[in-house]
Scaffold this active site. Sequence first.
Site, PDB file in Angstrom:
ATOM      1  N   ASP A 161     -39.649 -39.082 -24.815  1.00 15.70           N
ATOM      2  CA  ASP A 161     -39.955 -38.277 -24.760  1.00 15.70           C
ATOM      3  C   ASP A 161     -39.044 -37.073 -25.935  1.00 15.70           C
ATOM      4  O   ASP A 161     -39.581 -36.321 -26.723  1.00 15.70           O
ATOM      5  CB  ASP A 161     -39.858 -37.698 -23.584  1.00 15.70           C
ATOM      6  CG  ASP A 161     -38.960 -37.044 -22.301  1.00 15.70           C
ATOM      7  OD1 ASP A 161     -38.270 -37.579 -22.872  1.00 15.70           O
ATOM      8  OD2 ASP A 161     -38.958 -36.329 -21.660  1.00 15.70           O
ATOM      9  N   GLU A 372     -42.473 -38.771 -46.875  1.00 12.28           N
ATOM     10  CA  GLU A 372     -41.185 -39.743 -47.150  1.00 12.28           C
ATOM     11  C   GLU A 372     -40.871 -40.913 -46.015  1.00 12.28           C
ATOM     12  O   GLU A 372     -40.108 -41.790 -46.007  1.00 12.28           O
ATOM     13  CB  GLU A 372     -40.394 -39.439 -48.054  1.00 12.28           C
ATOM     14  CG  GLU A 372     -41.456 -38.730 -49.873  1.00 12.28           C
ATOM     15  CD  GLU A 372     -42.246 -37.456 -49.465  1.00 12.28           C
ATOM     16  OE1 GLU A 372     -42.157 -36.488 -50.712  1.00 12.28           O
ATOM     17  OE2 GLU A 372     -41.599 -36.685 -49.019  1.00 12.28           O
ATOM     18  N   GLN A 434     -36.185 -29.988 -58.545  1.00 14.77           N
ATOM     19  CA  GLN A 434     -37.318 -31.434 -58.823  1.00 14.77           C
ATOM     20  C   GLN A 434     -36.503 -32.988 -59.649  1.00 14.77           C
ATOM     21  O   GLN A 434     -37.265 -33.886 -59.928  1.00 14.77           O
ATOM     22  CB  GLN A 434     -38.703 -31.652 -59.862  1.00 14.77           C
ATOM     23  CG  GLN A 434     -38.965 -30.399 -59.499  1.00 14.77           C
ATOM     24  CD  GLN A 434     -40.139 -30.631 -58.400  1.00 14.77           C
ATOM     25  OE1 GLN A 434     -40.992 -30.990 -58.237  1.00 14.77           O
ATOM     26  NE2 GLN A 434     -40.322 -29.908 -57.382  1.00 14.77           N
TER      27      GLN A 434
END
Length: 630
Positions: A161, A372, A434
């Site tokens: 959990d 991803e 990026q």
Amino acid sequence: MTQDATVQPGPLASTDSEELKALATQLRVDSIRCSTKAGSGHPTSSLSAADVMAVLLTRHLHYDWNDPSLANNDHLIFSKGHASPLLYSMYRAVGVVDEDELIDTYRTFGARLQGHPTPTLPWVDVATGSLGQGLPVAVGVALAGRSLDKLPFHTWVLCGDSELAEGSIWEAIDKAAYYKLGNLTAIVDVNRLGQDGPTELQWDMEAYAKRVEAFGARAIVIDGHDFGQIDDALSNARSDGDTPTVILAKTIKGKGVPEVEDRNGWHGKALPDDMAEKAVAALGGPTNLRVSTLKPESGEAAIAQGTHPDVSLPRWDIGDKVATRAAFGAAVSALSARPDVVVLDGEVGNSTHAGDFKDAAPERYFEVFIAEQQLVATAVGLSVRGYIAFAASFAAFLISRPFDFIRMAGVSEATIRLVGSHAGVEIDQDGPSQMALEDIAAMRAVHGSTVLYPADAPSAARLVNAMADTKGISYLRATRGAYPVIYGPEEDFTIGGSKVHGASPDDQVTLIGAGVTLHECLSAADELAASGIKARVIDLYSVKPVDVETVRQACRDTGGRLVIAEDHYPQGGIGSAVLEALAGPDTPELHVALLSVTGLPGSGKPAELLDAAGISARHIVAAARGLANA
């Protein structure tokens, strides 16, 4: 339960419950014994799930323990890998691990039964222990079964959990629902307590169920210590359908040992000798029950291992301008001739060119979207079933976001292929968010990894082809911009190799580059030659393993004068690989200039960004002149 007895599927009778109770008790006793003998481990996390696993093992798991590679075996993944005492006790119960190995070697140096499961054991698909990873990997396994192998095996995952706080768990449930993986069941051991106090939702089973259903899966809430409820839930989960199931089993941590039941502070602690002795005695002492699991139906995998048709790679003419990301798309599309090749996209396939594969083999192309972690995990799961999975996205996100999944794939010694495009400052005007400037360092640090950085289309295509048969985790760094083809069709590119340009006995300096900086090095060499300085250029397309002998020979031939240019931060990149290759007592005196990205880049055109970073041809020329004239 008698020696070699099997609990048969069907309605659960009172005699079945007694036999299951006996098995669950043995699993608890063995979990206590092995962890106390080792002086460490997670017995309380094992005790809570013993009842569920007893039912699964004897009534629902279809598995031939003598043939772990059987195509139609079910898969059982312990996402809560710290419950290894329970898993290994199950192995003893089916007879593949004996008592001496379990009790005397658990967690000892050189033993198979490590603190968390690894594929050193033939019944373990992947290494677990980093929470939140077992279920995402299981999605890849189930996807292979449903969409590729088309076999009825089921994939079972035991989750804790605590790990439901990990976003990767919800990525997994979401993608399992999207791909209609009714052959996947997650069993959550909801025992309320984590390592340091209660879990986020504790025993709020309704809240758990709502979350599961919101992500598109079926939720079944049960008492995890009621054999009838457990059996019904597992039967329901295995029934035909397109919806993955999450069984939420409310359990008590430390179940069976009153001194530790539902008590904080016992996570990851073996019971002391005196407490363990008392607990084992209260549970009835050690037993030697042996059980059998259900045999799987016969079935054949969709792919034949070790055989594949010839692949005709694309060709380009010298001087053509082609981006290596486009070459990847063309090469992997050619690889579609192999029925074992699969491509996974992170919703950028039109830019990475992974999408080219969709036109060639749509049935083996899977969109994982902007997730991803799940992208890499799916590749790992597909590798469990023998598929050659290429996962592609922008390098900055492909490596950084799921890095722990990549690291754990290394621990699993899994074989996957990663292709990251738009690397370095070269990407143009999108800016530093990026730009992958850490990816080479990260991937070089992973166990069993291969790191490749081709400079043109033919080298990229041949390296993609080589990746298909390269063991371990291979990573190809692809550039955004189009660069001239410099290699002809006869050139060979091997893992661990390099290419040398313009070598002569009179060379004064060596220029080393890869990818975009190779072209800058070649331009610099021409300019240096015009001014009377002879330079050889090394295309270090294989960054790991690096071509040690070629680098060392160049160092010897040019008096230790090296200029290394890389579109990457200086730490851990190409420069580090070169200097590591040169480490040793026979290395000549070094005169090294390392040109790399040292500041935070901004937006701009590629030429502007390369020059501002100090890695363009003019900076290489200046550094080489400084070394040659020293």
